[in-house]
Design a protein around this motif. Sequence first.
Motif, PDB file in Angstrom:
ATOM      1  N   ASN A 191       0.842  -1.196   0.000  1.00 42.32           N
ATOM      2  CA  ASN A 191       0.000   0.000   0.000  1.00 42.32           C
ATOM      3  C   ASN A 191       0.882   1.253   0.000  1.00 42.32           C
ATOM      4  OD1 ASN A 191      -2.100   1.772   0.150  1.00 42.32           O
ATOM      5  ND2 ASN A 191      -2.807   1.142   2.169  1.00 42.32           N
ATOM      6  N   ARG A 192       1.531   1.478  -1.138  1.00 39.73           N
ATOM      7  CA  ARG A 192       2.459   2.594  -1.255  1.00 39.73           C
ATOM      8  C   ARG A 192       2.446   3.123  -2.688  1.00 39.73           C
ATOM      9  NH1 ARG A 192       8.511   1.479   0.310  1.00 39.73           N
ATOM     10  NH2 ARG A 192       8.373   2.975   1.974  1.00 39.73           N
ATOM     11  N   CYS A 193       2.145   4.393  -2.830  1.00 38.56           N
ATOM     12  CA  CYS A 193       2.130   5.047  -4.140  1.00 38.56           C
ATOM     13  C   CYS A 193       3.532   5.005  -4.755  1.00 38.56           C
ATOM     14  CB  CYS A 193       1.648   6.484  -3.989  1.00 38.56           C
ATOM     15  SG  CYS A 193       1.593   7.394  -5.545  1.00 38.56           S
ATOM     16  N   ALA A 194       3.601   4.834  -6.073  1.00 38.23           N
ATOM     17  CA  ALA A 194       4.891   4.813  -6.765  1.00 38.23           C
ATOM     18  C   ALA A 194       5.514   6.203  -6.865  1.00 38.23           C
ATOM     19  CB  ALA A 194       4.729   4.220  -8.160  1.00 38.23           C
ATOM     20  N   ASP A 227      -5.155   4.356  -0.199  1.00 34.57           N
ATOM     21  CA  ASP A 227      -6.588   4.446   0.090  1.00 34.57           C
ATOM     22  C   ASP A 227      -7.001   5.783   0.686  1.00 34.57           C
ATOM     23  OD1 ASP A 227      -5.032   3.275   2.142  1.00 34.57           O
ATOM     24  OD2 ASP A 227      -6.674   2.070   2.915  1.00 34.57           O
ATOM     25  N   TRP A 228      -8.105   6.298   0.176  1.00 36.44           N
ATOM     26  CA  TRP A 228      -8.643   7.586   0.621  1.00 36.44           C
ATOM     27  C   TRP A 228      -9.469   7.424   1.871  1.00 36.44           C
ATOM     28  CZ3 TRP A 228     -14.008   7.557   0.119  1.00 36.44           C
ATOM     29  CH2 TRP A 228     -14.539   6.642  -0.772  1.00 36.44           C
ATOM     30  N   GLU A 229      -9.854   6.217   2.175  1.00 41.61           N
ATOM     31  CA  GLU A 229     -10.561   5.803   3.382  1.00 41.61           C
ATOM     32  C   GLU A 229     -10.142   4.347   3.541  1.00 41.61           C
ATOM     33  OE1 GLU A 229     -15.140   4.860   3.864  1.00 41.61           O
ATOM     34  OE2 GLU A 229     -14.792   7.029   3.803  1.00 41.61           O
ATOM     35  N   THR A 235      -3.865  10.852  -2.447  1.00 42.91           N
ATOM     36  CA  THR A 235      -3.112  12.073  -2.217  1.00 42.91           C
ATOM     37  C   THR A 235      -2.964  12.921  -3.474  1.00 42.91           C
ATOM     38  OG1 THR A 235      -1.891  11.004  -0.438  1.00 42.91           O
ATOM     39  CG2 THR A 235      -0.925  13.003  -1.366  1.00 42.91           C
ATOM     40  N   HIS A 236      -2.611  12.298  -4.606  1.00 46.51           N
ATOM     41  CA  HIS A 236      -2.387  13.113  -5.806  1.00 46.51           C
ATOM     42  C   HIS A 236      -3.048  12.572  -7.073  1.00 46.51           C
ATOM     43  CE1 HIS A 236       0.864  10.206  -6.184  1.00 46.51           C
ATOM     44  NE2 HIS A 236       0.973  10.548  -7.440  1.00 46.51           N
ATOM     45  N   GLY A 294      -0.914  10.213 -14.040  1.00 51.28           N
ATOM     46  CA  GLY A 294      -0.493  10.908 -12.837  1.00 51.28           C
ATOM     47  C   GLY A 294       1.013  10.899 -12.666  1.00 51.28           C
ATOM     48  N   SER A 295       1.451  11.481 -11.574  1.00 58.83           N
ATOM     49  CA  SER A 295       2.876  11.578 -11.266  1.00 58.83           C
ATOM     50  C   SER A 295       3.353  10.295 -10.613  1.00 58.83           C
ATOM     51  CB  SER A 295       3.121  12.750 -10.313  1.00 58.83           C
ATOM     52  OG  SER A 295       2.742  13.948 -10.919  1.00 58.83           O
ATOM     53  N   CYS A 296       3.862   9.394 -11.425  1.00 59.44           N
ATOM     54  CA  CYS A 296       4.426   8.155 -10.876  1.00 59.44           C
ATOM     55  C   CYS A 296       5.329   7.518 -11.916  1.00 59.44           C
ATOM     56  CB  CYS A 296       3.326   7.184 -10.452  1.00 59.44           C
ATOM     57  SG  CYS A 296       2.131   6.835 -11.736  1.00 59.44           S
TER      58      CYS A 296
END
Length: 124
Positions: free
Chosen positions: A50-53, A60-62, A78-79, A93-95
């Motif tokens: 559970n970690r954004c690249a 998760d937003w919730e 987050t973004h 997106g930014s990844c």
Amino acid sequence: MAASSAPHLICAADALADGGAGVRFTVQWAGGSQSAFVVRYRGAVYAYINRCAHRALELDWEPGRFYDAEARYLVCATHGALYEPDTGRCVAGSCTGGLVKLATFENNSYVYLAADAAVRVSGD
């Protein structure tokens, strides 16, 4: 890190609806405890750290809410980066790259983290 000798129970299979809420759990990965999650997409289960690249933040937003409004992509709360649910590949997106995928399987109405996933489940 050595692989564990047995698969680890994550949840009952019916806890995961296609495009619905995911189930969070914790694994030992990259030298420490990390949040992870499993979701169902097009009938199959997929699990990821559970970690954004883009940034080291949980997606998760919730708790357990990983899908966008159309349940087409996993989204970083987050973004807004979007990831394919079946591959973890970033599509918008930014990844760079994608999510870290964990090996899972279903057996007798339960979802398991595979023994060869080289992580240890510690519960969440």
